[in-house]
Design an enzyme around this catalytic site. Sequence first.
Site, PDB file in Angstrom:
ATOM      1  N   ASN A  51     -64.427  -1.815 -17.243  1.00  0.00           N
ATOM      2  CA  ASN A  51     -63.862  -2.836 -16.365  1.00  0.00           C
ATOM      3  C   ASN A  51     -63.128  -2.082 -15.260  1.00  0.00           C
ATOM      4  OD1 ASN A  51     -62.499  -4.897 -15.147  1.00  0.00           O
ATOM      5  ND2 ASN A  51     -61.480  -5.654 -17.013  1.00  0.00           N
ATOM      6  N   GLU A  81     -53.202 -17.827 -27.884  1.00  0.00           N
ATOM      7  CA  GLU A  81     -53.294 -17.329 -29.264  1.00  0.00           C
ATOM      8  C   GLU A  81     -51.941 -17.213 -29.951  1.00  0.00           C
ATOM      9  OE1 GLU A  81     -55.514 -13.603 -29.204  1.00  0.00           O
ATOM     10  OE2 GLU A  81     -56.902 -14.502 -27.767  1.00  0.00           O
ATOM     11  N   ARG A 117     -49.706 -17.245 -10.241  1.00  0.00           N
ATOM     12  CA  ARG A 117     -50.510 -18.092  -9.338  1.00  0.00           C
ATOM     13  C   ARG A 117     -50.096 -19.547  -9.490  1.00  0.00           C
ATOM     14  NH1 ARG A 117     -55.614 -15.632 -11.759  1.00  0.00           N
ATOM     15  NH2 ARG A 117     -55.800 -13.626 -10.724  1.00  0.00           N
ATOM     16  N   ASN A 123     -52.171 -14.307 -18.675  1.00  0.00           N
ATOM     17  CA  ASN A 123     -51.482 -14.183 -17.394  1.00  0.00           C
ATOM     18  C   ASN A 123     -52.233 -15.020 -16.356  1.00  0.00           C
ATOM     19  OD1 ASN A 123     -49.508 -13.277 -15.691  1.00  0.00           O
ATOM     20  ND2 ASN A 123     -50.757 -11.539 -15.024  1.00  0.00           N
ATOM     21  N   HIS A 167     -63.214 -16.078 -16.010  1.00  0.00           N
ATOM     22  CA  HIS A 167     -62.968 -15.955 -17.460  1.00  0.00           C
ATOM     23  C   HIS A 167     -64.183 -16.429 -18.271  1.00  0.00           C
ATOM     24  CE1 HIS A 167     -58.391 -16.649 -16.659  1.00  0.00           C
ATOM     25  NE2 HIS A 167     -58.643 -15.363 -16.696  1.00  0.00           N
ATOM     26  N   ARG A 214     -68.067  -5.147 -16.711  1.00  0.00           N
ATOM     27  CA  ARG A 214     -67.553  -6.459 -16.349  1.00  0.00           C
ATOM     28  C   ARG A 214     -67.602  -6.577 -14.823  1.00  0.00           C
ATOM     29  NH1 ARG A 214     -61.510  -8.374 -15.365  1.00  0.00           N
ATOM     30  NH2 ARG A 214     -61.973 -10.575 -15.090  1.00  0.00           N
ATOM     31  N   GLU A 221     -63.266 -10.151 -24.863  1.00  0.00           N
ATOM     32  CA  GLU A 221     -64.237 -10.075 -23.772  1.00  0.00           C
ATOM     33  C   GLU A 221     -65.056  -8.788 -23.837  1.00  0.00           C
ATOM     34  OE1 GLU A 221     -60.747 -11.357 -21.481  1.00  0.00           O
ATOM     35  OE2 GLU A 221     -62.187 -12.141 -20.032  1.00  0.00           O
ATOM     36  N   ARG A 223     -43.126 -14.972 -22.676  1.00  0.00           N
ATOM     37  CA  ARG A 223     -42.114 -14.591 -23.676  1.00  0.00           C
ATOM     38  C   ARG A 223     -40.728 -14.571 -23.051  1.00  0.00           C
ATOM     39  NH1 ARG A 223     -45.870  -9.698 -25.539  1.00  0.00           N
ATOM     40  NH2 ARG A 223     -46.142  -9.805 -23.302  1.00  0.00           N
TER      41      ARG A 223
HETATM   42  P1  AMP Z   1     -53.114 -11.985 -21.436  1.00  0.00           P
HETATM   43  O1  AMP Z   1     -53.329 -12.092 -19.957  1.00  0.00           O
HETATM   44  O2  AMP Z   1     -54.173 -12.678 -22.241  1.00  0.00           O
HETATM   45  O3  AMP Z   1     -52.838 -10.592 -21.905  1.00  0.00           O
HETATM   46  O4  AMP Z   1     -51.774 -12.827 -21.746  1.00  0.00           O
HETATM   47  C1  AMP Z   1     -50.533 -12.495 -21.184  1.00  0.00           C
HETATM   48  C2  AMP Z   1     -49.567 -13.626 -21.442  1.00  0.00           C
HETATM   49  O5  AMP Z   1     -49.505 -13.882 -22.855  1.00  0.00           O
HETATM   50  C3  AMP Z   1     -48.135 -13.352 -20.985  1.00  0.00           C
HETATM   51  O6  AMP Z   1     -47.605 -14.495 -20.341  1.00  0.00           O
HETATM   52  C4  AMP Z   1     -47.407 -13.130 -22.296  1.00  0.00           C
HETATM   53  O7  AMP Z   1     -46.088 -13.556 -22.220  1.00  0.00           O
HETATM   54  C5  AMP Z   1     -48.163 -14.032 -23.232  1.00  0.00           C
HETATM   55  N1  AMP Z   1     -47.942 -13.630 -24.622  1.00  0.00           N
HETATM   56  C6  AMP Z   1     -48.375 -12.518 -25.232  1.00  0.00           C
HETATM   57  N2  AMP Z   1     -47.905 -12.488 -26.514  1.00  0.00           N
HETATM   58  C7  AMP Z   1     -47.176 -13.594 -26.681  1.00  0.00           C
HETATM   59  C8  AMP Z   1     -46.423 -14.151 -27.758  1.00  0.00           C
HETATM   60  N3  AMP Z   1     -46.340 -13.522 -28.933  1.00  0.00           N
HETATM   61  N4  AMP Z   1     -45.794 -15.336 -27.551  1.00  0.00           N
HETATM   62  C9  AMP Z   1     -45.877 -15.961 -26.379  1.00  0.00           C
HETATM   63  N5  AMP Z   1     -46.566 -15.498 -25.329  1.00  0.00           N
HETATM   64  C10 AMP Z   1     -47.195 -14.336 -25.473  1.00  0.00           C
END
Ligand code: AMP
Length: 401
Positions: free
Chosen positions: A7, A336, A244, A214, A183, A95, A387, A287
């Site tokens: 990627n 998740e 965004r 994100n 996505h 990707r 992915e 978080r």
């Molecule tokens: P990603 O782009 O899939 O890596 O997701 C990033 C987002 O997932 C960020 O906003 C993180 O705060 C959120 N995230 C990751 N782990 C947790 C968690 N245990 N509880 C709540 N949000 C989480």
Amino acid sequence: MHILVINSGSSSLKYQLIDMAGDRVMASGLIERIGEDMGSITQKSNPDKWPDARSVEHRPIPDHKAAMGLMVEKLIGEEWGVIGSLTDIDAVGHRVVQGGESFSSPVLVDAAVVETIRANVPLAPLHAANLVGIEAALELFPGTPNVTVFDTEFHQTMPPKAFLYPVPMDLYEELRIRKYGFHGTSHKYVTREAAKFLGKPVDGIDLITAHLGNGCSMAAVKNGRCADTTMGLTPLAGLMMGTRSGDVDPALFPFIARHKKMSVTEVDALLNKQSGLLGVCGSSDMRDVHAAREKGNETAQLAFEMFAYRVKARIGAYLAVLGRADAVVFTAGIGENDAFVRAEACAGLEGLGIKLSPERNESREPGVRRISADDSPVAVLVVPTNEELEIAHATKALVEA
Ligand code: AMP
């Protein structure tokens, strides 16, 4: 079979080497600050055995070709290497963010494919680096099959009534302005995993998939195929995200530009990089948003509610699009892991057949799991996305064919 998944971003390169016997990640790495004075490479080898062990090295990395050379050095090096030589890599899967209307499935790279990807670059100029990565890999791995998997391909099944914008049609004809969606690799992967979990054939499953990370997007999936999705010509559209805005009144663009004396580029950056959770409460990470609202921060509470409200509104909209659904699927970092967001997004949807089980929602069991109550007509699932594995499987299938 060993498949290398790549990627490549404008100044970074992420990779995973996957042993397809058992879908085992042999090594994964991240190369950053390509083209800057000092770059870095971080590699984890055998992460299932040594999850915390990583090698970090700093050195100048002038371009993507150099980055790939460095990656190969690490993959076959004595200390952190996991393979003996380059020939142990059977295929490379890339990707690619934007496939335009040209690609609705993965393809084996040849000169014509490279030119078609190049022709699509104006649709996603920020992702021109995908092409740079492919060209570097073709040079470095001559004779090894290279496959491209597009973020947009899963969404190519949307009907025109969903993918066209109600603007003069010559804009579509001249500039290919339309909804592409992104996505797609994640939506496709969780669709298949959800079908497996529910014991239904993929081509007989109706789902609402919510990739909340994100970046965030949702898809309405009818008979395993995308019927609609929230992202558009670019990933700015749809849900509220980390930085965004998602959907806003399009008249905000000229309004902000006029009143704040900003250029088109500045307004674009404002909506892409300074909005969403960050714009509302000062933090783009969910978080941190929770930590702040737990301390009584009202804007953090508001940001959380705005985020979940937009997911809920789309669940309703996509139920209407589909007419029925087997399940709502949550995936990616927030989807998740975040029971609060899932609970808030599903609250009050019992009338639509969606009823969460609070205990299941809060349990942190790994893998695919049901978080709806037994008497919920529509299942609600958490499906961890992967992915890279989806790209590896698509690459393997194409190479074997
Ligand atoms: P990603 O782009 O899939 O890596 O997701 C990033 C987002 O997932 C960020 O906003 C993180 O705060 C959120 N995230 C990751 N782990 C947790 C968690 N245990 N509880 C709540 N949000 C989480």
